[in-house]
Design an enzyme around this catalytic site. Sequence first.
Site: not given
Length: 399
Positions: A170-172, A175
Amino acid sequence: MSEKANTGPLKDIRVIELGQLIAGPFCGQLLGDMGAEIIKVEPPRQGDPMRNWGHGNEKLWWEVVARNKKSVSANLRVAEGQEIVRKLVAQADILIENFKPGTLEKWGLAPDVLHAINPGLIIVRVSGYGQTGPYSSRAGFGGIGEAMGGWRSIVGDADRPPSRMGVSIGDSLAATYGCMGALAALHHRDKTGRGQVVDSALYEAVLQVMESLVPEYMVSNHVRKRTGSILEGIAPSNVYPCSDGEYLIGANQDAVFARLCQAMGRPELAADERYATHVARGRNQTELDELIADWTRTHTIAEVEALMIEHSVPAGMIYTAAEMLADPHFEARETLVEVDSDRWGKFKMQNSFPRLSETPGGIRSLAPTEIGQDNASVYGKLLGLDETALAELAERGII
């Protein structure tokens, strides 16, 4: 490792990275790999928590996510630290942050303030729920975005709770979309001279890769469910047991399935009404997988792979780091690149990606070892601060 020449397409772009942990720093990593100058602002003494994240005895995640970056320190919770950022912004192209919405505003670094200083500034804001809406003020990490965006509900086995991937997807994703937005905003600025805000929410980034999940529910009331190692109705496409391990085969298209049948010595299966079409194979997915597994169990991975290559069937091993390091294709394409660290010695990490034929990115420098190790060079060059001024700021905990 001595710094390598910068051949990336963004080598004339300066980025101020205020974010911490994963989402903001990974966006900075992507831009840095493409040649941008990344000035990472860390809290004095404390630094980015990513310095201590990772797995195993030695924590090496920082070495990947902070490559191609310079580290300066500034206490953003006090006025003088905030003023340092405002002065940096005046000479920057992009600012990245992934704090809880409202934090920049609290620090006197709201977009309208920054744009008054630098109208061409592009501000990438990565957060759990976005900068607007009733949930915007909630705290949100990658896993929460994966759940809200629909990912967690379809990952895992049907008879068990939702699973997660072994990485912070999710973070990647947030980003990556933040990086994509920054590049689009740079193009717009080239035409107009105006910067803008790129609002990348974790849950919306996840939703972007959820294919037709929502339209399927609205039009046909179909709710996707957890199906373990398969996609329901897509067959054969699974991990199959060999005598010495597991192997992935994807032969769900009609012609490819026929070639798999040839490789198995069972050409008649391609004409069997139970398996002859995509729909039929999906309907009989379980029994087809069992039939293929009965065959793969009698062979080694190497034997199955040789047959798959010979018959042009998409297939492959389940790679771990060890297989990647030993694989000739990884080596030929320099998918992994060796770096030489004073702290860790020589080791390999993933190279920059995607590949550009004319302006290739790459790893020019290692992650900064010390918090604020570039204070003198960055603050001296951009802000005109001499050794005396820097020492005074350091003594007072500003940097």
